[in-house]
Design a protein around this motif. Sequence first.
Motif, PDB file in Angstrom:
ATOM      1  N   VAL A   1     -45.902  28.140  19.395  1.00 39.31           N
ATOM      2  CA  VAL A   1     -45.813  29.321  20.254  1.00 39.31           C
ATOM      3  C   VAL A   1     -44.373  29.539  20.698  1.00 39.31           C
ATOM      4  O   VAL A   1     -43.862  30.666  20.693  1.00 39.31           O
ATOM      5  N   GLN A   2     -43.700  28.465  21.063  1.00 41.90           N
ATOM      6  CA  GLN A   2     -42.346  28.591  21.580  1.00 41.90           C
ATOM      7  C   GLN A   2     -41.353  29.096  20.549  1.00 41.90           C
ATOM      8  O   GLN A   2     -40.450  29.870  20.876  1.00 41.90           O
ATOM      9  N   ASN A   3     -41.530  28.682  19.277  1.00 42.07           N
ATOM     10  CA  ASN A   3     -40.600  29.186  18.256  1.00 42.07           C
ATOM     11  C   ASN A   3     -41.085  30.469  17.596  1.00 42.07           C
ATOM     12  O   ASN A   3     -40.368  31.076  16.802  1.00 42.07           O
ATOM     13  N   GLY A   4     -42.309  30.882  17.945  1.00 41.70           N
ATOM     14  CA  GLY A   4     -42.809  32.178  17.502  1.00 41.70           C
ATOM     15  C   GLY A   4     -43.104  32.298  16.027  1.00 41.70           C
ATOM     16  O   GLY A   4     -43.226  33.407  15.497  1.00 41.70           O
ATOM     17  N   THR A   5     -43.272  31.181  15.342  1.00 45.81           N
ATOM     18  CA  THR A   5     -43.474  31.240  13.892  1.00 45.81           C
ATOM     19  C   THR A   5     -44.881  31.680  13.508  1.00 45.81           C
ATOM     20  O   THR A   5     -45.058  32.600  12.715  1.00 45.81           O
ATOM     21  N   ALA A   6     -45.887  31.020  14.077  1.00 44.41           N
ATOM     22  CA  ALA A   6     -47.254  31.311  13.656  1.00 44.41           C
ATOM     23  C   ALA A   6     -48.171  31.682  14.817  1.00 44.41           C
ATOM     24  O   ALA A   6     -49.256  32.209  14.596  1.00 44.41           O
ATOM     25  N   TRP A   7     -47.733  31.406  16.050  1.00 49.97           N
ATOM     26  CA  TRP A   7     -48.570  31.643  17.215  1.00 49.97           C
ATOM     27  C   TRP A   7     -47.787  32.359  18.305  1.00 49.97           C
ATOM     28  O   TRP A   7     -46.564  32.247  18.379  1.00 49.97           O
ATOM     29  N   GLU A   8     -48.508  33.085  19.145  1.00 55.42           N
ATOM     30  CA  GLU A   8     -47.893  33.732  20.297  1.00 55.42           C
ATOM     31  C   GLU A   8     -48.839  33.642  21.487  1.00 55.42           C
ATOM     32  O   GLU A   8     -50.065  33.622  21.331  1.00 55.42           O
ATOM     33  N   HIS A   9     -48.263  33.556  22.684  1.00 56.99           N
ATOM     34  CA  HIS A   9     -49.054  33.541  23.908  1.00 56.99           C
ATOM     35  C   HIS A   9     -49.296  34.973  24.341  1.00 56.99           C
ATOM     36  O   HIS A   9     -48.417  35.834  24.212  1.00 56.99           O
ATOM     37  N   CYS A  10     -50.489  35.260  24.858  1.00 53.65           N
ATOM     38  CA  CYS A  10     -50.743  36.615  25.345  1.00 53.65           C
ATOM     39  C   CYS A  10     -49.872  36.880  26.573  1.00 53.65           C
ATOM     40  O   CYS A  10     -49.483  35.944  27.276  1.00 53.65           O
ATOM     41  N   PRO A  11     -49.564  38.105  26.853  1.00 53.24           N
ATOM     42  CA  PRO A  11     -48.688  38.419  27.991  1.00 53.24           C
ATOM     43  C   PRO A  11     -49.388  38.216  29.322  1.00 53.24           C
ATOM     44  O   PRO A  11     -50.580  37.890  29.380  1.00 53.24           O
ATOM     45  N   ALA A  12     -48.645  38.420  30.408  1.00 53.99           N
ATOM     46  CA  ALA A  12     -49.218  38.349  31.745  1.00 53.99           C
ATOM     47  C   ALA A  12     -50.389  39.316  31.862  1.00 53.99           C
ATOM     48  O   ALA A  12     -50.405  40.379  31.231  1.00 53.99           O
ATOM     49  N   TYR A  13     -51.374  38.948  32.654  1.00 52.92           N
ATOM     50  CA  TYR A  13     -52.534  39.826  32.820  1.00 52.92           C
ATOM     51  C   TYR A  13     -53.088  39.741  34.232  1.00 52.92           C
ATOM     52  O   TYR A  13     -52.885  38.755  34.936  1.00 52.92           O
ATOM     53  N   ASP A  14     -53.783  40.806  34.646  1.00 51.98           N
ATOM     54  CA  ASP A  14     -54.393  40.862  35.975  1.00 51.98           C
ATOM     55  C   ASP A  14     -55.819  40.328  35.964  1.00 51.98           C
ATOM     56  O   ASP A  14     -56.274  39.717  36.931  1.00 51.98           O
ATOM     57  N   GLY A  15     -56.529  40.575  34.897  1.00 51.12           N
ATOM     58  CA  GLY A  15     -57.854  40.017  34.723  1.00 51.12           C
ATOM     59  C   GLY A  15     -58.912  40.563  35.652  1.00 51.12           C
ATOM     60  O   GLY A  15     -58.752  41.603  36.279  1.00 51.12           O
ATOM     61  N   VAL A  16     -60.038  39.805  35.722  1.00 51.61           N
ATOM     62  CA  VAL A  16     -61.222  40.174  36.502  1.00 51.61           C
ATOM     63  C   VAL A  16     -61.565  41.638  36.253  1.00 51.61           C
ATOM     64  O   VAL A  16     -61.670  42.448  37.173  1.00 51.61           O
ATOM     65  N   ASN A  17     -61.702  41.954  34.989  1.00 45.12           N
ATOM     66  CA  ASN A  17     -62.116  43.271  34.510  1.00 45.12           C
ATOM     67  C   ASN A  17     -61.080  44.362  34.776  1.00 45.12           C
ATOM     68  O   ASN A  17     -61.345  45.541  34.561  1.00 45.12           O
ATOM     69  N   GLY A  18     -59.873  43.953  35.237  1.00 47.77           N
ATOM     70  CA  GLY A  18     -58.819  44.938  35.450  1.00 47.77           C
ATOM     71  C   GLY A  18     -57.843  45.019  34.297  1.00 47.77           C
ATOM     72  O   GLY A  18     -56.936  45.841  34.312  1.00 47.77           O
ATOM     73  N   THR A  19     -58.012  44.168  33.306  1.00 45.41           N
ATOM     74  CA  THR A  19     -57.141  44.152  32.133  1.00 45.41           C
ATOM     75  C   THR A  19     -57.960  44.458  30.894  1.00 45.41           C
ATOM     76  O   THR A  19     -59.012  43.861  30.666  1.00 45.41           O
TER      77      THR A  19
END
Length: 367
Positions: free
Chosen positions: A270-288
Amino acid sequence: MYALNLFTKKKKHGQTKLRNAVVMMFWMGVAMVAFDTVDVNVGRRNLTTSEPIFGGVCPAIINEKKGIYADSSKQAGFQDTVLLTASNHQFITFYDNWKFLADGHGLQHVLLSLDQATHDKKDTGNSILLPSNHQVATAGFFRSSSYNTLVCNKIRMVLEILDTCNVNVIFSDSDNVFIKDPFQHDLGDMIKSDKIDYIYQTNGGWTETAREHRCTKEGSFDNEGNTGFHFMKPTAQMKELLQGTLDDCDAEGNEIDDQSLLWGRLKPAVQNGTAWEHCPAYDGVNGTSFEQLGDTTKGRICCLDPHFYPTGQREPKDKDKADLVSLHANFVPVTAAGKIAKLHNFTGGAGWRLPGNIEDHKLAASK
């Protein structure tokens, strides 16, 4: 976290010794486990850690229990997802409590019965009895070679289901209880988006404020996830990650457990971005709307907010216990009574709902 019933391989005088175990519980990294050893003649059957546990065929019950909910009208978005847990006879009390809570939300699941006694007592048309040479009686020590092989085989079982059944898998240890319905919360929204390959529970403790953890606030992480509660999609990236973890498990001289090996591969990817990525910040609880994440050729991972889905490392404040969706009762003294107490006390009583006297449950679980 406790290991599913699995086996290690050790040759001695023409025989293979299978050491079956379930990790009972741990405190500060020390697991309390005992062994049930079975000798198998190598000439009759060559057992190795890479042998398919289910024979390379999708168990029929997996497809029968897809959909998460027993009520088919609620299955939209979950049609290809199955909920798994596991137990042997020593963990039946914990499974009974886990099931009581899950049933209360209308959830259906598949039980991986790790011994004949559990299957005989608990099968209601949802149990898979593991083959006799994989069955467990009792327990090893954290990061011993046998413990590591056992917990790595938990990954092997999930990978086999992903590969042969082509379904999404949400796996929960039976000490990770659902206080509220997680599929009507962030977890369900993430799964229904069909945009996320891996959803993980952070292995740190409860956070006092929702969206405080950096994985939700910044879309990054500083901790590994817990492989006792996670979601996996049958994508090429997910299977490759799990297979790589198993390769590391099987490497000569390996002394590391499945969780550390998996995250040892995933975090740098994830950190080097080769094969995986982390989803961005989110608000959640049905608000995202996680559907808005868009498509990607990489594998995508998202965390569950530890304010709502914590491990047992830190007790939530009383005023915040009503926010809990789940609780994973790890980081606990090595007694069944201590684990039950944590499920009860950390949740204001909502995490231990098994009918009857709690002291009787502690006694039964300790036998």
